[in-house]
Design a protein around this motif. Structure first.
Motif, PDB file in Angstrom:
ATOM      1  N   ILE A 176       0.836  -1.203   0.000  1.00  0.00           N
ATOM      2  CA  ILE A 176       0.000   0.000   0.000  1.00  0.00           C
ATOM      3  C   ILE A 176       0.869   1.251   0.000  1.00  0.00           C
ATOM      4  O   ILE A 176       0.593   2.224  -0.716  1.00  0.00           O
ATOM      5  CB  ILE A 176      -0.938  -0.010   1.218  1.00  0.00           C
TER       6      ILE A 176
ATOM      7  N   SER B 118      -4.406   5.763   7.687  1.00  0.00           N
ATOM      8  CA  SER B 118      -5.873   5.690   7.618  1.00  0.00           C
ATOM      9  C   SER B 118      -6.339   4.253   7.434  1.00  0.00           C
ATOM     10  O   SER B 118      -7.306   3.819   8.066  1.00  0.00           O
ATOM     11  CB  SER B 118      -6.380   6.570   6.474  1.00  0.00           C
ATOM     12  N   THR B 119      -5.657   3.513   6.580  1.00  0.00           N
ATOM     13  CA  THR B 119      -6.016   2.105   6.360  1.00  0.00           C
ATOM     14  C   THR B 119      -5.746   1.275   7.600  1.00  0.00           C
ATOM     15  O   THR B 119      -6.532   0.376   7.946  1.00  0.00           O
ATOM     16  CB  THR B 119      -5.231   1.549   5.167  1.00  0.00           C
TER      17      THR B 119
ATOM     18  N   ILE C 120      -8.227  -4.914   4.181  1.00  0.00           N
ATOM     19  CA  ILE C 120      -7.159  -3.945   3.927  1.00  0.00           C
ATOM     20  C   ILE C 120      -7.298  -3.364   2.526  1.00  0.00           C
ATOM     21  O   ILE C 120      -7.206  -2.150   2.321  1.00  0.00           O
ATOM     22  CB  ILE C 120      -5.782  -4.605   4.114  1.00  0.00           C
TER      23      ILE C 120
ATOM     24  N   SER D 182     -10.421  -1.132   2.278  1.00  0.00           N
ATOM     25  CA  SER D 182     -10.293   0.153   2.967  1.00  0.00           C
ATOM     26  C   SER D 182      -9.643   1.210   2.085  1.00  0.00           C
ATOM     27  O   SER D 182      -9.883   2.407   2.273  1.00  0.00           O
ATOM     28  CB  SER D 182      -9.472  -0.026   4.250  1.00  0.00           C
ATOM     29  N   ILE D 183      -8.812   0.789   1.142  1.00  0.00           N
ATOM     30  CA  ILE D 183      -8.183   1.747   0.235  1.00  0.00           C
ATOM     31  C   ILE D 183      -9.235   2.542  -0.520  1.00  0.00           C
ATOM     32  O   ILE D 183      -9.069   3.733  -0.802  1.00  0.00           O
ATOM     33  CB  ILE D 183      -7.255   1.010  -0.750  1.00  0.00           C
TER      34      ILE D 183
ATOM     35  N   THR E 215     -10.255   5.492   1.746  1.00  0.00           N
ATOM     36  CA  THR E 215      -9.274   6.400   2.337  1.00  0.00           C
ATOM     37  C   THR E 215      -8.355   7.062   1.318  1.00  0.00           C
ATOM     38  O   THR E 215      -8.007   8.240   1.472  1.00  0.00           O
ATOM     39  CB  THR E 215      -8.408   5.650   3.363  1.00  0.00           C
TER      40      THR E 215
ATOM     41  N   GLY F 249     -14.843   1.686   7.113  1.00  0.00           N
ATOM     42  CA  GLY F 249     -14.210   2.351   5.981  1.00  0.00           C
ATOM     43  C   GLY F 249     -14.870   3.673   5.642  1.00  0.00           C
ATOM     44  O   GLY F 249     -14.191   4.685   5.441  1.00  0.00           O
TER      45      GLY F 249
ATOM     46  N   THR G 203      -9.998  10.224   8.093  1.00  0.00           N
ATOM     47  CA  THR G 203      -8.935  10.482   7.123  1.00  0.00           C
ATOM     48  C   THR G 203      -8.607  11.963   6.985  1.00  0.00           C
ATOM     49  O   THR G 203      -7.415  12.326   6.913  1.00  0.00           O
ATOM     50  CB  THR G 203      -9.300   9.884   5.756  1.00  0.00           C
TER      51      THR G 203
END
Length: 219
Positions: free
Chosen positions: A35, A55-56, A86, A89-90, A93, A159, A167
């Motif tokens: 990431i 943030s993740t 994971i 969540s991207i 964020t 998220g 975020t």
């Protein structure tokens, strides 16, 4: 004597727990390194990449804590779902961080613009993701509801919550204080405008012979 080893479905099932935590921690570490590398290329900033990672990571820790609170035992299935969270969540964020990096103005103004640009896309991402697994909530098997629907619901909920509220705070603490990317774009645009003006001025002051000679050189 002969070497005898127990074999059967129960042994194969329980063998996964021998080093599950070790494998899980390794996979999580590799995921966050990946990431950071990808976010570094997208944001062109170390601070921007760190903002995405932090943030993740917050979403990941929140989901793990809520799973323990809901008495979801750690096993191979929740481990896979957590690893998948994971990546999910991207989607909630990274957009805000990238938007912030390419905005211009003061840090506070850039955060406001980034939130305004990404608020509805993040919300829509949460709703569309929820619709994708909503049918699991109506399963006849409590195991499916608890270990699949609940996990995915917590991932989306955390998220969206972090993407919209947490975020921007992470960006305010970790993000770049100056709009280096935006300023660079402005400087590049001004440089090109200046070059275009200089060429136009040279063409307007050049005589017919000079213009013909320039055309021949270009040919």
């Amino acid at each position: 004597g002969l070497d005898a080893y127990p074999f059967g479905a129960p042994f194969t099932f329980w063998e996964q727990y021998l080093r599950l935590l070790e494998y899980f921690a390794t996979a999580v570490g590799v995921a966050f390194v990946g990431i950071f590398v990808v976010a570094l290329g997208a944001t062109v900033s170390v601070r921007g990449a760190l903002s995405v990672v932090i943030s993740t990571l917050i979403v990941f820790v929140q989901v793990m804590g809520l799973l323990a609170w809901f008495d979801v035992s750690f096993s191979a299935i929740p481990a896979v779902s957590l690893l998948m969270s994971i990546g999910m969540s991207i989607d909630f964020t990274a957009h805000s961080v990238v938007a912030f990096q390419f905005e211009m103005g003061t840090k506070q103004a850039r955060i406001k613009k980034a939130v305004a640009h990404t608020f509805f896309p993040v919300l829509q991402a949460g709703v569309s993701s929820m619709l994708g697994f909503l049918m699991l909530a109506f399963s006849d098997f409590p195991f499916v509801v608890k270990y699949f629907f609940l996990v995915y619901f917590l991932v989306v909920f955390c998220g969206v919550f972090n993407g919209l509220l947490v975020t921007p705070l992470v960006i305010a603490l970790v993000g770049d204080s100056s709009d280096m990317i935006g300023q660079g774009c402005v400087e590049e645009r001004n440089r090109r405008l200046a070059e275009a003006k200089n060429r136009a001025a040279m063409n307007s002051t050049a005589g017919p012979a000079d213009s013909a000679g320039e055309r021949l050189e270009n040919i």
